[in-house]
Structures are given as structure tokens and as C-alpha cells.
Write a protein that holds these residues in place. Structure first.
Motif, PDB file in Angstrom:
ATOM      1  N   PHE A 146     -12.838 -34.978 -52.869  1.00 38.79           N
ATOM      2  CA  PHE A 146     -12.579 -34.318 -51.592  1.00 38.79           C
ATOM      3  C   PHE A 146     -11.322 -33.444 -51.659  1.00 38.79           C
ATOM      4  O   PHE A 146     -11.293 -32.307 -51.190  1.00 38.79           O
ATOM      5  N   ILE A 245     -21.436 -35.604 -46.886  1.00 36.36           N
ATOM      6  CA  ILE A 245     -20.284 -36.097 -46.119  1.00 36.36           C
ATOM      7  C   ILE A 245     -19.070 -35.198 -46.358  1.00 36.36           C
ATOM      8  O   ILE A 245     -18.340 -34.844 -45.431  1.00 36.36           O
ATOM      9  N   ALA A 248     -19.355 -31.952 -44.518  1.00 31.93           N
ATOM     10  CA  ALA A 248     -19.119 -32.161 -43.091  1.00 31.93           C
ATOM     11  C   ALA A 248     -17.633 -32.328 -42.820  1.00 31.93           C
ATOM     12  O   ALA A 248     -17.100 -31.788 -41.851  1.00 31.93           O
ATOM     13  N   THR A 249     -16.957 -33.079 -43.712  1.00 32.42           N
ATOM     14  CA  THR A 249     -15.528 -33.310 -43.515  1.00 32.42           C
ATOM     15  C   THR A 249     -14.752 -32.004 -43.609  1.00 32.42           C
ATOM     16  O   THR A 249     -13.908 -31.706 -42.762  1.00 32.42           O
ATOM     17  N   PHE A 252     -15.361 -30.002 -40.619  1.00 27.77           N
ATOM     18  CA  PHE A 252     -14.658 -30.580 -39.478  1.00 27.77           C
ATOM     19  C   PHE A 252     -13.182 -30.201 -39.512  1.00 27.77           C
ATOM     20  O   PHE A 252     -12.569 -29.932 -38.488  1.00 27.77           O
ATOM     21  N   LEU A 253     -12.598 -30.188 -40.720  1.00 31.62           N
ATOM     22  CA  LEU A 253     -11.178 -29.864 -40.846  1.00 31.62           C
ATOM     23  C   LEU A 253     -10.916 -28.378 -40.646  1.00 31.62           C
ATOM     24  O   LEU A 253      -9.774 -27.943 -40.658  1.00 31.62           O
ATOM     25  N   GLY A 254     -11.986 -27.595 -40.511  1.00 36.55           N
ATOM     26  CA  GLY A 254     -11.807 -26.175 -40.253  1.00 36.55           C
ATOM     27  C   GLY A 254     -11.722 -25.344 -41.517  1.00 36.55           C
ATOM     28  O   GLY A 254     -11.333 -24.183 -41.469  1.00 36.55           O
ATOM     29  N   VAL A 255     -12.058 -25.915 -42.686  1.00 32.62           N
ATOM     30  CA  VAL A 255     -12.000 -25.139 -43.923  1.00 32.62           C
ATOM     31  C   VAL A 255     -13.375 -25.038 -44.581  1.00 32.62           C
ATOM     32  O   VAL A 255     -13.482 -24.674 -45.741  1.00 32.62           O
ATOM     33  N   GLY A 265     -20.813 -30.721 -39.564  1.00 32.34           N
ATOM     34  CA  GLY A 265     -19.375 -30.971 -39.427  1.00 32.34           C
ATOM     35  C   GLY A 265     -18.724 -30.016 -38.446  1.00 32.34           C
ATOM     36  O   GLY A 265     -17.880 -30.413 -37.636  1.00 32.34           O
ATOM     37  N   ILE A 268     -19.495 -31.053 -34.917  1.00 35.21           N
ATOM     38  CA  ILE A 268     -18.686 -32.192 -34.483  1.00 35.21           C
ATOM     39  C   ILE A 268     -17.279 -31.727 -34.132  1.00 35.21           C
ATOM     40  O   ILE A 268     -16.673 -32.175 -33.166  1.00 35.21           O
ATOM     41  N   GLY A 287     -23.294 -36.157 -34.910  1.00 35.58           N
ATOM     42  CA  GLY A 287     -22.729 -37.303 -35.616  1.00 35.58           C
ATOM     43  C   GLY A 287     -23.814 -38.300 -36.002  1.00 35.58           C
ATOM     44  O   GLY A 287     -23.853 -38.797 -37.131  1.00 35.58           O
ATOM     45  N   LEU A 290     -25.949 -36.875 -38.805  1.00 30.26           N
ATOM     46  CA  LEU A 290     -25.236 -36.969 -40.075  1.00 30.26           C
ATOM     47  C   LEU A 290     -25.302 -38.394 -40.623  1.00 30.26           C
ATOM     48  O   LEU A 290     -25.626 -38.611 -41.804  1.00 30.26           O
ATOM     49  N   ALA A 291     -25.025 -39.371 -39.748  1.00 33.30           N
ATOM     50  CA  ALA A 291     -25.000 -40.759 -40.189  1.00 33.30           C
ATOM     51  C   ALA A 291     -26.382 -41.201 -40.665  1.00 33.30           C
ATOM     52  O   ALA A 291     -26.519 -41.845 -41.710  1.00 33.30           O
TER      53      ALA A 291
END
Lengths: 313, 350
Positions: A146, A245, A248-249, A252-255, A265, A268, A287, A290-291
Motif C-alpha cells: 500500500f 481493497i 479503494a483505499t 478514498f485518500l484522494g490519490v 473508494g 465512499i 461500502g 466493496l465488502a
């Protein structure tokens, strides 16, 4: 009908195999496979079954922004509600899942191609080549994938900021994220394949092939690699879940994927901004998707690992 | 043993050198330092003069040497975005991250060992099956989704409480009771300055702020340790010495904890040690969700703005922490299990 006969024969072969038996007798695996198949089919058919194309700005209507889902008191025109831009969540989730799957598959294929090639070269060449490649894998395995993907993304952003790359980041977000993930996951494949090559290369069939003058690359691809594919497939399946995952992460973090082209992501993340006002649906439905997707793929991976492991039979 | 330690030490230094090289390449060839320091209207001569003054015209190996020397002194340059020395920024942010990681590690270890022993001893009980199913779901839910759900459940929902609210069709709690379980979901709360270290562990408010991010960060590792302890317990409980201990008439307590648990702990310690490194990496996610003012949040922001000095400094710091942890775990493990020493030191570095 030659085609019909060969399909029937192939089916007889599959249905008689040990792997199919272990699949059929594991109820949870069958369930996971059905769920995965439904999700895949829905994503392929997304343009047909979606209400709108969520990536087309013309479809965004602020007049219908933040509509709640049906089970939250909303109407049937937007079954899963809408987001802050008036985007239909049901369509956005279909397209977002498709995007997550595309990123997942593409990055796994890239990592697999890279890792398998490096593993084959490393195991067959030995010596200094092997030492350098495997130390590189060691160094990379020191870090969580990651973090490496995040750094690669930052490097690309730096290159864009310096105008070395003549692109807008949003326009190349998809290839950048596939590249970042692919370059983060190769060491596991390389190590596994290298180990298999070291075992196989001393066997008689390889020596025989060498003596009759088969070229090294052909030996590696046609003779050794098929014997190493089992573990590679297991890693690839579990890797697919991890890649989904991670994508998506990052989003989610905007990158990762931009808001104009949201993956699960990103959706979410959009929902996260409205969480404090109690508008939960923008976050919850992607969410859950994704899960469920990750859980199903993980279960398939676990089953494949056990099914291909002769010790557990 | 000495040869093993030296071998591992050299390897650790090697990893750090590679990381430093990567950081050097990133900082020299991606962010053009001159462009980031001077304005648009600096003349060509000014730029050339600055290049010479800063030593950017020297051969690459000389510059790399200088980069390492500066790095060892803790000098990583000045942030493009925040216009402050990176070392100061990191020193300010480090305590927040380390305290969060510490709390998460304690939660993960305690919860994982207790849950693992419980599910291992009562493998067929309904409660054990429930725990295992929940843990499978927990592995599949990404960290940030767990964080969001916790924020909603413990911070947003209590605030929007309406008297007589019905949850799942029946009234569970009054608003006063709901308000009592509300937790903060933003920042560190009250902190105390201990020299250059700001600590949230000394105030009640600081602890309240730690609960949600701590749980979020720990959950993945908690399930990992739980599953590991459980499978190790199942393995150990089948062994002859456990049967013998029971035959000797020892109490359940002595057998389960004195004999069985003790023998499961070596792999658990190894995994837990290595996972602390991943906790630091994954704290970037938790810190973003909870706006926790740590190194991870700083790093994410630096990636978004391509703030190269912070990116490289964070990478080097994270690498150093990982390498130290891996080295310690390797050496500890070799000290506990002599088999590893002889065959690894002999064959690993062929």
C-alpha cells in the motif's frame, strides 16, 4: 457438431476432476462463486442495466441531489438514492465496481507478468542476476504494498507538477493506479516462481529438453512454468482482493480515481463528507458492495489454496 | 550467533542504502529544487548561480554522499507546501502517530490473544463460530470503512439523537444514555507538553480521542492475531504433552495457559512484531479518516501536493522503523529458536 462434442468432453473432464469435486462439496465456496459471478455479470452489463451513465456530466442534475434510497423514504426513480451532484447511486455503484474490477484485474495481471518473468529469469540464470533481483524483492517486501503504491502515485504527481509528463492527473488516473499497484505486488510472484524453477530445473524432463536442444526460454515457458502455475493462481486470486481493497483505499485518500470517474473508494469518500449530517447511504451502499466483493473473492482464494494443496486432500 | 547478527545488520544497512538512493533520485529528479525555491521571474543567471551554490552541478555520487550526510543529521530540506523544515514537521507529528500505534498494538495483542484462546478452547461453541465469522467480515472490510462506521455509530448518531428514537424496531437507549457513549472523532483532544513530546496519554480527553482511531487501526491486526492464536492453540492442544499434562491431573487452567498458550506465543510475538511496522504504514489511513495530526496525515497531504521533501523524509523514516523492527524480530527469534541461527546464517546469503 464438433464444437458441441468438445464442449461436452471438456465438461466431462472438468466435472470428473478432484478440484471440481472439492468445489461442489464446499457450500460456502459455491455461494462465493455465485456472488462473484453475479457481480461480474452485473458489471459487464452495466451500460445495459444502469439508469444513467454516471461518468457523463450531462446526466448530473443538482435538482435531484441527495435523494435518499427507497428504504430510507426515497422514490423508485433512484432506488439507492443520489449523491451530492445528483448522480444516481445505483448506476454509480455498478460503474464503480466495474472500475474497481478493471483496476484489480489489470494490476494483478501486470504484477503477475512482471513477477513471473523476473522469477523465471532469476531462478534459471542464478548467480549475480538472481542475487540482485531477489535482494530487490527483499527490499520491496520490507514495505507494505500500500505504501509503495502511494509513493509511486506521488512520484507521478511530482512528474506532472514538473511538466515532465504532459497530462492532467485525472485523465491518466486509471493507468497510474494500475501501474502503481502492479509494481507493488510483483515480489510475491517472483519469489514463488523462482522457488519452483529451482526445484524443477534439476528434474529429468528439463534435462531431456535441454539435451534435445530446446531453447532456454521455451523450456521456461512451456515446460517449467506450467508446473509452477498452481501457487501463482492462488496468489493471484488473493492478490485480486488485496488490489481491490488497495485501490479503494487510495481512492478514498484522494490519490486514486477522481470524483469525475468514481470507483467504489471514491464514492465512499464522497459520502464521508456528508456523514456528519447523518446522510449515510452514499457511504454505506458502496461500502457493502466493496465488502461483499472482497469477501467473495477471498473465500474463492482460500478454497483454491486448499484445493491445490495436495497435503490437504 | 554473532555472525548471524552481523549478517542481519549488514542487510539492514543495505536496505537503508537502497531506500536512501530511491529517496535521493526522487528528490533530485522529480522536484526540481530550484524551481520550487525561486519565483517565476528569476533570471537564468540567478538559477545557474543557485545551482552552483547548492551543489546541484556536482557529480551524482558526490550529491548522493551529501544527501546521506544531511539525512544522518536529520536535515531533509524545507517543505514546498508548508515552507517549514521537514525535520521540525516530522518531530511535531511523530508523537501523535507513535501513541496511536502503541494503543492500537495493545488493543490488537490483548484482544487477539484473548479471542484466539477462547475460540481455540471452545472451537465448536456458537460464540466461537460467531467470533470467527465476524473476524472474516472484519478482514474483508477495509480499514477506512470500519473507521467511517465507527464515527457514525459513536460520534454522529449520538448527536442526532431524538427522544423516543427507535432502533431496529424497539427502543434501546434514552438520549442521555446515548450521549454518554458518544466519542470524539476528530483530532487528538487535550495534550500535555513533555519537552518536545506532546502526549495525549495523560489527559482523560486525550484518551477519549484515542478510542475510535485506536480500535480502527487495531482491528485488522486483531483478527490476524486472533486467527493465528486460534490455529496455534488447536495445533498445540492435539500434542502428546498436553494429553500427558491432563493425565497428570493438572487443572484445566494450568494446562490451557501454562502449557498450551505458552507454546503458541513464539510465532505470535514474531507476527506481532512485524505487524507493528504495518501499523505505522496503515496509520496513514486511520489518521486521514480521523484527522489525526500524525506523520501519516502529513504524508498523504504531501503525496496529494507532490511535496517531495516530506515524501522522501517520511519514506526514509518509515524504512528506518521497519528495518529496526525486522532486525529486532529476526535477532529475538534466533535467540529463542536456535535452529534458525545455524541454517539461515549458513545458507541464506549464497
Amino acid at each position: 457438431m464438433a464444437g458441441g462434442i468438445s464442449i461436452a468432453r471438456a465438461w466431462r473432464k472438468v466435472s470428473g476432476s478432484d478440484i471440481y469435486y472439492s468445489f461442489r462439496t464446499s457450500r460456502i465456496t459455491v455461494a462465493a462463486a455465485i456472488v462473484t459471478a453475479i457481480i461480474f455479470a452485473a458489471c459487464f452489463a452495466a451500460p445495459l442495466i444502469a439508469i444513467q451513465d454516471p461518468y457523463d456530466p450531462a446526466n448530473l442534475d443538482l435538482g435531484v441531489a441527495m435523494r435518499p434510497p427507497v428504504f430510507w423514504g426515497g422514490g423508485w426513480d433512484f432506488p439507492l438514492g443520489t449523491d451530492d451532484q445528483g448522480r444516481d447511486m445505483y448506476s454509480a455503484i455498478l460503474y464503480g465496481t466495474r472500475l474497481s474490477l478493471i483496476v484489480g484485474f489489470a494490476s494483478v495481471l501486470l504484477a503477475m507478468a512482471l513477477g513471473v518473468t523476473i522469477g523465471l529469469v532469476s531462478g534459471y540464470a542464478g548467480g549475480a542476476t538472481d542475487a540482485v533481483l531477489m535482494r530487490a524483492a527483499d527490499v520491496q517486501l520490507t514495505f507494505p504494498a500500500f505504501l509503495i503504491a502511494l509513493t509511486l502515485d506521488g512520484i507521478v504527481r511530482g512528474l506532472i507538477a514538473q511538466k515532465v509528463l504532459p497530462f492532467d492527473h485525472d485523465a491518466i488516473a486509471l493507468p497510474v493506479i494500475v501501474l502503481s499497484l502492479g509494481l507493488s505486488f510483483w515480489p510475491q510472484y517472483a519469489r514463488t516462481v523462482r522457488g519452483a524453477v529451482l526445484v524443477e530445473r534439476t528434474k529429468d524432463y528439463v534435462n531431456a529438453a535441454r539435451i534435445i536442444g530446446v531453447r532456454p526460454w521455451r523450456i521456461l515457458w512451456r515446460h517449467i512454468l506450467p508446473n509452477a502455475m498452481g501457487p501463482v493462481l492462488v496468489i493471484a486470486t488473493i492478490n485480486l482482493a488485496v488490489a481491490i481493497i488497495t485501490e479503494a483505499t487510495l481512492s478514498f485518500l484522494g490519490v486514486g480515481m477522481p470524483k469525475t470517474q468514481p470507483s467504489l473508494g471514491t464514492l465512499i469518500q464522497i459520502g464521508n463528507d456528508y456523514l456528519s449530517s447523518g446522510d449515510l447511504w452514499i457511504t454505506v451502499s458502496p461500502g457493502i458492495m466493496l465488502a461483499v466483493l472482497v469477501l467473495a473473492v477471498n473465500l474463492l482464494g482460500d478454497w483454491l489454496r486448499d484445493a491445490l494443496n495436495p497435503k490437504l486432500r | 550467533m554473532l555472525a548471524f547478527v552481523v549478517n542481519r545488520l549488514l542487510q539492514a544497512v543495505g536496505v537503508m542504502l537502497v531506500v536512501a538512493l530511491v529517496a535521493f533520485v526522487i528528490s533530485n529528479y522529480i522536484g526540481d529544487p530550484i524551481n520550487n525555491m525561486v519565483g517565476q521571474d528569476a533570471t537564468h543567471e540567478d538559477r545557474a548561480r543557485m545551482r552552483t551554490e547548492l551543489g546541484l552541478d556536482d557529480p551524482a555520487p558526490v550529491q548522493f554522499g551529501r544527501f546521506i550526510a544531511e539525512g544522518l543529521r536529520g536535515n531533509f530540506g524545507i517543505s514546498y507546501q508548508l515552507k517549514r523544515p521537514v525535520s521540525t514537521l516530522i518531530a511535531e507529528r511523530l508523537p501523535a502517530t507513535l501513541e496511536l500505534v502503541l494503543v492500537a498494538a495493545v488493543i490488537a495483542l490483548a484482544g487477539g490473544v484473548v479471542g484466539g484462546v477462547y475460540t481455540g478452547l471452545r472451537r465448536n461453541a456458537m460464540s466461537s463460530r460467531a467470533i470467527m465469522t465476524v473476524s472474516l467480515v472484519g478482514v474483508s472490510l477495509p480499514t477506512f470503512v470500519i473507521g467511517i462506521l465507527l464515527i457514525y455509530g459513536f460520534a454522529v448518531l449520538p448527536k442526532s439523537c431524538v427522544e423516543g428514537m427507535h432502533l431496529f424496531g424497539r427502543m434501546l437507549l434514552t438520549c442521555a444514555e446515548v450521549g454518554a457513549i458518544a466519542l470524539p472523532s476528530f483530532g487528538r483532544g487535550d495534550t500535555v507538553e513533555l519537552g518536545s513530546w506532546t502526549s495525549g496519554l495523560l489527559t482523560a480527553d486525550g484518551w477519549r480521542h484515542l478510542v475510535l482511531p485506536g480500535i480502527t487501526l487495531s482491528l485488522f491486526n486483531l483478527t490476524l492475531i486472533l486467527r493465528l492464536v486460534r490455529s496455534e492453540m488447536l495445533e498445540v492442544l492435539r500434542t502428546d504433552y498436553i494429553k500427558f499434562a491432563r493425565a497428570r491431573g493438572l487443572s484445566n487452567r494450568a494446562v490451557n495457559f501454562g502449557h498450551a498458550l505458552k507454546n503458541t506465543l513464539v510465532p505470535v510475538i514474531t507476527v506481532a512484531g512485524i505487524q507493528i511496522g504495518s501499523l505505522i504504514a496503515f496509520s496513514t489511513i486511520t489518521e486521514t479518516v480521523f484527522q489525526w495530526p500524525g506523520m501519516g496525515l502529513l504524508f498523504i497531504q504531501s503525496v496529494q501536493f507532490a511535496d517531495v521533501p516530506i515524501m522522501t523524509a517520511y519514506l526514509v523514516m518509515a524504512a528506518l522503523i521497519f528495518v529496526i523492527i525486522n532486525f529486532t524480530v529476526d535477532v529475538l527469534y534466533a535467540a529463542i529458536d536456535p535452529r534458525l541461527r545455524s541454517d539461515r546464517a549458513g545458507t541464506a546469503r549464497a
